[in-house]
Design a protein around this motif. Structure first.
Motif, PDB file in Angstrom:
ATOM      1  N   ASN A 199     -61.447 -11.459  -8.394  1.00  0.00           N
ATOM      2  CA  ASN A 199     -63.008 -11.413  -8.146  1.00  0.00           C
ATOM      3  C   ASN A 199     -63.536 -12.589  -7.237  1.00  0.00           C
ATOM      4  OD1 ASN A 199     -63.496 -13.812  -9.720  1.00  0.00           O
ATOM      5  ND2 ASN A 199     -62.780 -12.770 -11.529  1.00  0.00           N
ATOM      6  N   LYS A 257     -65.374 -15.339  -7.800  1.00  0.00           N
ATOM      7  CA  LYS A 257     -65.231 -16.536  -8.456  1.00  0.00           C
ATOM      8  C   LYS A 257     -63.902 -17.252  -8.070  1.00  0.00           C
ATOM      9  CE  LYS A 257     -66.701 -19.212 -12.268  1.00  0.00           C
ATOM     10  NZ  LYS A 257     -67.009 -19.159 -13.635  1.00  0.00           N
ATOM     11  N   GLU A 258     -63.023 -16.509  -8.264  1.00  0.00           N
ATOM     12  CA  GLU A 258     -61.544 -16.896  -8.035  1.00  0.00           C
ATOM     13  C   GLU A 258     -61.191 -17.112  -6.598  1.00  0.00           C
ATOM     14  OE1 GLU A 258     -58.763 -14.227  -9.647  1.00  0.00           O
ATOM     15  OE2 GLU A 258     -59.307 -14.492 -11.827  1.00  0.00           O
ATOM     16  N   LYS A 296     -63.136 -20.431  -5.612  1.00  0.00           N
ATOM     17  CA  LYS A 296     -61.969 -21.419  -5.912  1.00  0.00           C
ATOM     18  C   LYS A 296     -60.888 -21.570  -5.012  1.00  0.00           C
ATOM     19  CE  LYS A 296     -60.127 -24.477  -8.955  1.00  0.00           C
ATOM     20  NZ  LYS A 296     -59.310 -25.194  -8.213  1.00  0.00           N
ATOM     21  N   MET A 303     -67.619 -11.941 -10.776  1.00  0.00           N
ATOM     22  CA  MET A 303     -68.560 -12.098  -9.378  1.00  0.00           C
ATOM     23  C   MET A 303     -68.104 -11.032  -8.331  1.00  0.00           C
ATOM     24  SD  MET A 303     -68.603 -15.235  -6.577  1.00  0.00           S
ATOM     25  CE  MET A 303     -69.602 -16.551  -7.294  1.00  0.00           C
ATOM     26  N   SER A 345     -72.085 -10.869  -4.432  1.00  0.00           N
ATOM     27  CA  SER A 345     -72.353 -12.505  -4.768  1.00  0.00           C
ATOM     28  C   SER A 345     -71.432 -13.353  -3.956  1.00  0.00           C
ATOM     29  CB  SER A 345     -72.136 -12.522  -6.259  1.00  0.00           C
ATOM     30  OG  SER A 345     -72.939 -11.824  -7.006  1.00  0.00           O
ATOM     31  N   PHE A 346     -70.137 -13.000  -3.714  1.00  0.00           N
ATOM     32  CA  PHE A 346     -69.379 -13.585  -2.989  1.00  0.00           C
ATOM     33  C   PHE A 346     -70.018 -13.900  -1.556  1.00  0.00           C
ATOM     34  CE2 PHE A 346     -66.194 -14.126   0.171  1.00  0.00           C
ATOM     35  CZ  PHE A 346     -65.411 -15.056  -0.421  1.00  0.00           C
ATOM     36  N   GLU A 392     -72.559 -16.729  -1.752  1.00  0.00           N
ATOM     37  CA  GLU A 392     -72.018 -17.878  -1.768  1.00  0.00           C
ATOM     38  C   GLU A 392     -71.056 -18.134  -0.504  1.00  0.00           C
ATOM     39  OE1 GLU A 392     -72.321 -20.287  -4.710  1.00  0.00           O
ATOM     40  OE2 GLU A 392     -73.797 -18.568  -4.772  1.00  0.00           O
TER      41      GLU A 392
END
Length: 128
Positions: free
Chosen positions: A37, A39-40, A43, A68, A72-73, A76
């Motif tokens: 996803n 979020k990963e 990170k 996410m 959304s990615f 960001e």
């Protein structure tokens, strides 16, 4: 020029597995990271910018994921300092052919929008 590192961002483990093997088999990537996803993926990028991993030259991004999603990615990612993001090419790989999704994805400055599944020819076109 062969890209050193590719990041696959897709919640389908089978897609990541097949694509990673394909990239290595046709010698288009030395290193492939897979996450499930956005979020990963963020990170992993933060680790890469900190020197813990190699910074990906290309990101293959799915749109529809839990935690996410791809949009959304992209939101960001575009907040990152230009010197961190400018050399990374993002290719959206989606099963969605919705013109609104395609237009929205392209509004984030992505490199390309392609349909699943990925073929060796398409990968060579993008990465060769």
């Amino acid at each position: 020029m062969m890209p050193n590192t590719v990041l696959l961002v897709d919640d389908e483990p089978v897609f990541n597995f097949i694509t990673e093997n394909l990239l290595k088999r046709i010698n288009l990537a030395k290193e492939v990271y897979s996450v499930f996803n956005g979020k990963e993926a963020m990170k992993l990028l933060q680790d890469a910018f900190a020197g813990v991993r190699n910074i990906p030259s290309h990101i293959f991004l799915d749109l529809n994921m839990p935690v996410m999603n791809g949009f959304s990615f992209l939101e960001e990612f575009n907040k990152l300092p230009p010197d961190q993001r400018d050399d990374i090419k993002i290719i959206v790989v989606s099963s969605s052919q919705n013109p609104l999704d395609i237009a929205k994805a392209k509004s984030y400055g992505i490199e390309d929008y392609i349909s699943k599944p990925l073929s060796p020819d398409v990968l060579k076109q993008i990465l060769a």
